[in-house]
Design a protein around this motif. Structure first.
Motif, mmCIF file in Angstrom:
data_model
loop_
_atom_site.group_PDB
_atom_site.id
_atom_site.type_symbol
_atom_site.label_atom_id
_atom_site.label_comp_id
_atom_site.label_asym_id
_atom_site.label_seq_id
_atom_site.Cartn_x
_atom_site.Cartn_y
_atom_site.Cartn_z
ATOM 1 N N GLY A 95 -4.605 177.996 -7.964
ATOM 2 C CA GLY A 95 -3.689 179.126 -7.890
ATOM 3 C C GLY A 95 -3.205 179.349 -6.476
ATOM 4 N N VAL A 96 -3.593 180.490 -5.888
ATOM 5 C CA VAL A 96 -3.232 180.822 -4.509
ATOM 6 C C VAL A 96 -4.482 180.670 -3.648
ATOM 7 C CG1 VAL A 96 -2.326 182.562 -2.941
ATOM 8 C CG2 VAL A 96 -1.465 182.427 -5.297
ATOM 9 N N GLY A 97 -4.464 179.688 -2.775
ATOM 10 C CA GLY A 97 -5.622 179.414 -1.924
ATOM 11 C C GLY A 97 -5.625 177.957 -1.512
ATOM 12 N N ASP A 98 -6.489 177.636 -0.572
ATOM 13 C CA ASP A 98 -6.545 176.282 -0.019
ATOM 14 C C ASP A 98 -7.531 175.405 -0.791
ATOM 15 O OD1 ASP A 98 -4.792 177.164 1.925
ATOM 16 O OD2 ASP A 98 -6.386 177.571 3.392
ATOM 17 N N GLY A 99 -7.284 174.089 -0.743
ATOM 18 C CA GLY A 99 -8.230 173.141 -1.302
ATOM 19 C C GLY A 99 -9.546 173.177 -0.556
ATOM 20 N N GLY A 100 -10.592 172.673 -1.184
ATOM 21 C CA GLY A 100 -11.932 172.731 -0.621
ATOM 22 C C GLY A 100 -12.302 171.512 0.203
ATOM 23 N N ASN A 118 -15.397 154.732 -4.357
ATOM 24 C CA ASN A 118 -14.349 154.108 -5.158
ATOM 25 C C ASN A 118 -13.820 155.030 -6.251
ATOM 26 O OD1 ASN A 118 -14.329 151.612 -3.818
ATOM 27 N ND2 ASN A 118 -16.108 150.914 -4.951
ATOM 28 N N GLY A 119 -14.044 156.312 -6.132
ATOM 29 C CA GLY A 119 -13.604 157.233 -7.164
ATOM 30 C C GLY A 119 -12.342 157.971 -6.789
ATOM 31 N N ASN A 120 -12.002 158.966 -7.614
ATOM 32 C CA ASN A 120 -10.875 159.867 -7.364
ATOM 33 C C ASN A 120 -11.398 161.113 -6.662
ATOM 34 O OD1 ASN A 120 -8.822 158.317 -8.907
ATOM 35 N ND2 ASN A 120 -10.151 158.808 -10.637
ATOM 36 N N LEU A 121 -10.922 161.348 -5.456
ATOM 37 C CA LEU A 121 -11.379 162.467 -4.637
ATOM 38 C C LEU A 121 -10.198 163.404 -4.423
ATOM 39 C CD1 LEU A 121 -13.369 160.456 -1.907
ATOM 40 C CD2 LEU A 121 -14.106 161.109 -4.204
ATOM 41 N N TYR A 122 -10.255 164.599 -5.030
ATOM 42 C CA TYR A 122 -9.124 165.519 -5.016
ATOM 43 C C TYR A 122 -9.486 166.819 -4.302
ATOM 44 C CZ TYR A 122 -7.162 162.558 -8.754
ATOM 45 O OH TYR A 122 -6.683 161.506 -9.502
ATOM 46 N N ALA A 123 -8.652 167.188 -3.324
ATOM 47 C CA ALA A 123 -8.761 168.488 -2.652
ATOM 48 C C ALA A 123 -7.346 169.066 -2.547
ATOM 49 C CB ALA A 123 -9.403 168.345 -1.278
ATOM 50 N N LYS A 124 -6.677 169.138 -3.681
ATOM 51 C CA LYS A 124 -5.274 169.528 -3.737
ATOM 52 C C LYS A 124 -5.125 171.054 -3.729
ATOM 53 C CE LYS A 124 -4.805 167.006 -7.509
ATOM 54 N NZ LYS A 124 -4.178 166.318 -8.677
ATOM 55 N N GLY A 130 -3.716 171.869 1.404
ATOM 56 C CA GLY A 130 -4.706 170.936 0.907
ATOM 57 C C GLY A 130 -5.990 171.004 1.703
ATOM 58 N N GLY A 131 -7.071 170.536 1.104
ATOM 59 C CA GLY A 131 -8.385 170.611 1.729
ATOM 60 C C GLY A 131 -8.718 169.403 2.576
ATOM 61 N N ASN A 132 -10.010 169.114 2.690
ATOM 62 C CA ASN A 132 -10.496 168.056 3.570
ATOM 63 C C ASN A 132 -11.440 167.132 2.809
ATOM 64 O OD1 ASN A 132 -9.491 168.882 6.385
ATOM 65 N ND2 ASN A 132 -10.421 170.764 5.633
ATOM 66 N N ILE A 150 -2.774 166.728 -1.468
ATOM 67 C CA ILE A 150 -1.392 167.203 -1.475
ATOM 68 C C ILE A 150 -1.333 168.672 -1.865
ATOM 69 C CG2 ILE A 150 -0.793 166.719 -3.886
ATOM 70 C CD1 ILE A 150 1.317 165.774 -0.792
ATOM 71 N N ALA A 151 -0.358 169.387 -1.353
ATOM 72 C CA ALA A 151 -0.137 170.796 -1.692
ATOM 73 C C ALA A 151 1.283 170.954 -2.218
ATOM 74 C CB ALA A 151 -0.341 171.685 -0.470
ATOM 75 N N THR A 152 1.412 171.581 -3.386
ATOM 76 C CA THR A 152 2.733 171.782 -3.982
ATOM 77 C C THR A 152 3.578 172.721 -3.127
ATOM 78 O OG1 THR A 152 1.748 171.480 -6.162
ATOM 79 C CG2 THR A 152 3.943 172.446 -6.083
ATOM 80 N N HIS A 153 2.965 173.806 -2.648
ATOM 81 C CA HIS A 153 3.652 174.783 -1.795
ATOM 82 C C HIS A 153 2.773 175.036 -0.572
ATOM 83 C CE1 HIS A 153 6.455 175.533 -5.085
ATOM 84 N NE2 HIS A 153 5.413 175.681 -5.883
ATOM 85 N N GLY A 154 2.716 174.057 0.321
ATOM 86 C CA GLY A 154 1.889 174.159 1.519
ATOM 87 C C GLY A 154 1.788 172.809 2.196
ATOM 88 N N GLN A 155 0.881 172.708 3.143
ATOM 89 C CA GLN A 155 0.698 171.483 3.914
ATOM 90 C C GLN A 155 -0.408 170.617 3.296
ATOM 91 O OE1 GLN A 155 2.705 170.737 6.612
ATOM 92 N NE2 GLN A 155 3.778 172.601 6.012
ATOM 93 N N ALA A 156 -0.183 169.310 3.296
ATOM 94 C CA ALA A 156 -1.230 168.396 2.847
ATOM 95 C C ALA A 156 -2.449 168.513 3.756
ATOM 96 C CB ALA A 156 -0.709 166.963 2.842
ATOM 97 N N GLY A 157 -3.618 168.230 3.197
ATOM 98 C CA GLY A 157 -4.850 168.285 3.967
ATOM 99 C C GLY A 157 -5.132 166.980 4.697
#
Length: 247
Positions: A95-100, A118-124, A130-132, A150-157
Motif C-alpha cells: 500500500g503506502v510505505g517502503d519495501g523492507g 537463486n530464488g526470487n527476492l522481492y522488496a518492492k 523500494g527496499g534493500n 522496483i517502486a510503482t510510485h517512488g524510487q527503486a531500492g
C-alpha cells in the motif's frame, strides 16, 4: 517435512553448529507493517518452492537468512547459506510505505563460507520507495537470483552484492544487466586478507574486476551501479548504456 507457519515474528535457529532447513511457507505478512523472520545456523537451506513472506500494507518487514545487513547487530552468521531456485522471499510494501529488508548471508570473513542465492527476492513498493536486498558471502553464486526493489510510485531500492572478491564476466554481467531494470546495485568487497596459506594469494584480496568483455546496459530505466572495493576496481573493457543512463 513441509511446514506452514503464520505469525507476527518467526525465529528459527539451529545454533552455531547445526543446520536449518525450510521447506514450505513462513508468513509474517500484515495489513500494517510486515513482520520479521530470522533464520540462523551454521548451514541453512531454503528449499525450492518455499515462501518466506513479510509483506505489509504500510511497509515491508525484514527477512534475515544467515545474518543481518553486512553481518551487523550480533546475529549468528552462517557458514553455508542456500536459497534454491523457484523459492520466494518477499518483503514488499503493498500500500503506502517502503519495501523492507532481505539479507541472504554467510560470513564474508570465513574463507570456507559460501552463499548460493537463486530464488526470487522481492522488496518492492507501491506508493513509497523500494527496499534493500543483500546477498553476501566469502564466495557467492547468484547466477539464478531474481532481485526486485522496483517502486510503482517512488524510487527503486538497492541490491547489495558483497563478496570477498568479485570477478565479472559476461554471465555475471547478464545477471547484473537484468537486475538493474528493477534495482540500483552496489557491489562492494570485504577486506580481510588470508594470504597464501589458504591457497588464494594476496593479489586477489578485495578486488572488483570486469574481465575482458564489452559490457552494455540495455535496460530503459536510469539505473545506478556503485562499485566499492577494499582493494582495486579493475575495468578491462568498455561499459556502455544503450537505452538509458547508467551512473
Amino acid at each position: 517435512p513441509v511446514i506452514s507457519i503464520k505469525a507476527k515474528k518467526v525465529n528459527l535457529s539451529a545454533g552455531p553448529l547445526g543446520g536449518t532447513e525450510v521447506a514450505g511457507t513462513i508468513d509474517v505478512s500484515s495489513n500494517t507493517k510486515g513482520g520479521d523472520i530470522e533464520i540462523t545456523g551454521k548451514e541453512i537451506q531454503v528449499k525450492s518452492n518455499s515462501k518466506l513472506l513479510a509483506t505489509g500494507d504500510t511497509g515491508g518487514g525484514n527477512i534475515l537468512v544467515g545474518g543481518d545487513w553486512q553481518g551487523s547487530n550480533g546475529i549468528l552468521q552462517a557458514t553455508y547459506t542456500t536459497v534454491e531456485k523457484d523459492s520466494l522471499i518477499d518483503v514488499s510494501s503493498l500500500g503506502v510505505g517502503d519495501g523492507g529488508k532481505i539479507v541472504v548471508w554467510s560470513d564474508v570473513n570465513n574463507f570456507n563460507s559460501k552463499t548460493i542465492a537463486n530464488g526470487n527476492l522481492y522488496a518492492k513498493a507501491n506508493i513509497g520507495n523500494g527496499g534493500n536486498i543483500e546477498t553476501s558471502g566469502y564466495t557467492i553464486d547468484i547466477e539464478n537470483v531474481n532481485p526486485n526493489t522496483i517502486a510503482t510510485h517512488g524510487q527503486a531500492g538497492n541490491y547489495l552484492i558483497d563478496p570477498y572478491n568479485y570477478e565479472i564476466s559476461s554471465s555475471e554481467w547478464s545477471n547484473i544487466n537484468t537486475a538493474l531494470s528493477s534495482s540500483n546495485i552496489t557491489i562492494t568487497t570485504a577486506g580481510t586478507d588470508y594470504g597464501t596459506d589458504y591457497g588464494r594469494g594476496n593479489v586477489g584480496s578485495g578486488r572488483i574486476v570486469f574481465e575482458r568483455n564489452n559490457f552494455s546496459y540495455t535496460g530503459t530505466r536510469a539505473a545506478l551501479l556503485t562499485l566499492t572495493a577494499d582493494n582495486n576496481v579493475e575495468i578491462r573493457s568498455n561499459i556502455t548504456a544503450t537505452n538509458a543512463a547508467l551512473s
